[in-house]
Enzyme design. Sequence first.
Site, PDB file in Angstrom:
ATOM      1  N   GLU A 189       0.731  -1.243  -0.442  1.00  0.00           N
ATOM      2  CA  GLU A 189      -0.062  -0.030   0.437  1.00  0.00           C
ATOM      3  C   GLU A 189       0.847   1.175   0.855  1.00  0.00           C
ATOM      4  O   GLU A 189       2.157   0.943   0.756  1.00  0.00           O
ATOM      5  CB  GLU A 189      -1.190  -0.398   1.876  1.00  0.00           C
ATOM      6  CG  GLU A 189      -1.833   1.113   1.326  1.00  0.00           C
ATOM      7  CD  GLU A 189      -3.121   1.612   0.664  1.00  0.00           C
ATOM      8  OE1 GLU A 189      -2.175   1.641  -0.178  1.00  0.00           O
ATOM      9  OE2 GLU A 189      -4.259   1.211   1.565  1.00  0.00           O
ATOM     10  N   ASP A 190       0.089   2.830  -0.597  1.00  0.00           N
ATOM     11  CA  ASP A 190       1.008   3.354  -0.579  1.00  0.00           C
ATOM     12  C   ASP A 190       1.237   4.134   1.103  1.00  0.00           C
ATOM     13  O   ASP A 190       2.389   4.441   1.455  1.00  0.00           O
ATOM     14  CB  ASP A 190       0.521   4.676  -1.622  1.00  0.00           C
ATOM     15  CG  ASP A 190      -1.103   4.663  -0.755  1.00  0.00           C
ATOM     16  OD1 ASP A 190      -1.688   4.588  -0.425  1.00  0.00           O
ATOM     17  OD2 ASP A 190      -1.126   5.588  -1.978  1.00  0.00           O
TER      18      ASP A 190
ATOM     19  N   ASP B  69      -3.457   5.712   6.251  1.00  0.00           N
ATOM     20  CA  ASP B  69      -4.218   6.790   7.457  1.00  0.00           C
ATOM     21  C   ASP B  69      -4.750   6.714   8.147  1.00  0.00           C
ATOM     22  O   ASP B  69      -4.713   5.663  10.083  1.00  0.00           O
ATOM     23  CB  ASP B  69      -5.089   7.678   5.971  1.00  0.00           C
ATOM     24  CG  ASP B  69      -5.297   8.646   6.629  1.00  0.00           C
ATOM     25  OD1 ASP B  69      -4.361   9.408   7.239  1.00  0.00           O
ATOM     26  OD2 ASP B  69      -6.634   9.008   6.038  1.00  0.00           O
TER      27      ASP B  69
ATOM     28  N   ARG C 249       0.141  12.074  -9.685  1.00  0.00           N
ATOM     29  CA  ARG C 249       0.621  10.752  -8.679  1.00  0.00           C
ATOM     30  C   ARG C 249       1.810  10.674 -10.071  1.00  0.00           C
ATOM     31  O   ARG C 249       2.938   9.569  -9.249  1.00  0.00           O
ATOM     32  CB  ARG C 249      -0.046   9.530  -9.643  1.00  0.00           C
ATOM     33  CG  ARG C 249      -1.182   9.192  -9.152  1.00  0.00           C
ATOM     34  CD  ARG C 249      -2.264   8.121  -9.599  1.00  0.00           C
ATOM     35  NE  ARG C 249      -3.596   7.739  -9.363  1.00  0.00           N
ATOM     36  CZ  ARG C 249      -3.941   7.497  -8.408  1.00  0.00           C
ATOM     37  NH1 ARG C 249      -3.563   7.231  -7.348  1.00  0.00           N
ATOM     38  NH2 ARG C 249      -5.812   7.584  -8.302  1.00  0.00           N
TER      39      ARG C 249
END
Length: 173
Positions: free
Chosen positions: A95-96, A99, A161
């Site tokens: 995952e980036d 949060d 992006r």
Amino acid sequence: MLGRVVISQEEIAEMVDRMASEISAEIEGRSPVFVGVLKGCVFFFTDLVQRIKKPLEVDFIQVSSYGSGTNSSGTVVLVKDITADVRDRDVYLVEDIVDTGVTLNDVAAMIRARHPRSVRIVSLLSKPSRRKVEVDVAHLGMEIEDVFVVGYGLDYAEEYRNLPQIHELIPEG
Ligand code: 5GP
């Protein structure tokens, strides 16, 4: 408006190198499946798996939760499923950014329902101060404070992006 650089290209490369060596040491003889959580993961995902010089499989899953703003709706809907059979396999979810943790928690549950041998979470970034759901990140690039960031895969309304480094996004007005 695009703000200051939070993480430079050099810092990203160092983090990805470190994570790739950690993971390489862990997967000896296992041939795991690396599942990227689209779309934010793509730049990180391809950089990471190319640095892992061991046999592995790649796959992708896409869920939708964030809409086009900067606040999560808290519900995760499956948009694109994986095609790999993960039963009895070691799965790395890539995952980036973590949060609130809602997305990864739900994605990990979807994968665990297919009876893999293990599921480990890899994330480039984490904002621990925003967490609503506990997520066990096995391999993390770095923690950041509560600012909205874009670049290196991370978007705002599908823009930014393709920036090679990570910037803060300053809200208009
Ligand atoms: P969570 O479900 O953990 O709240 O949110 C995870 C997803 O929200 C990430 O995969 C990413 O798409 C989005 N997100 C969370 N924080 C940020 C941020 O600072 N910048 C961007 N561009 N996306 C974020």
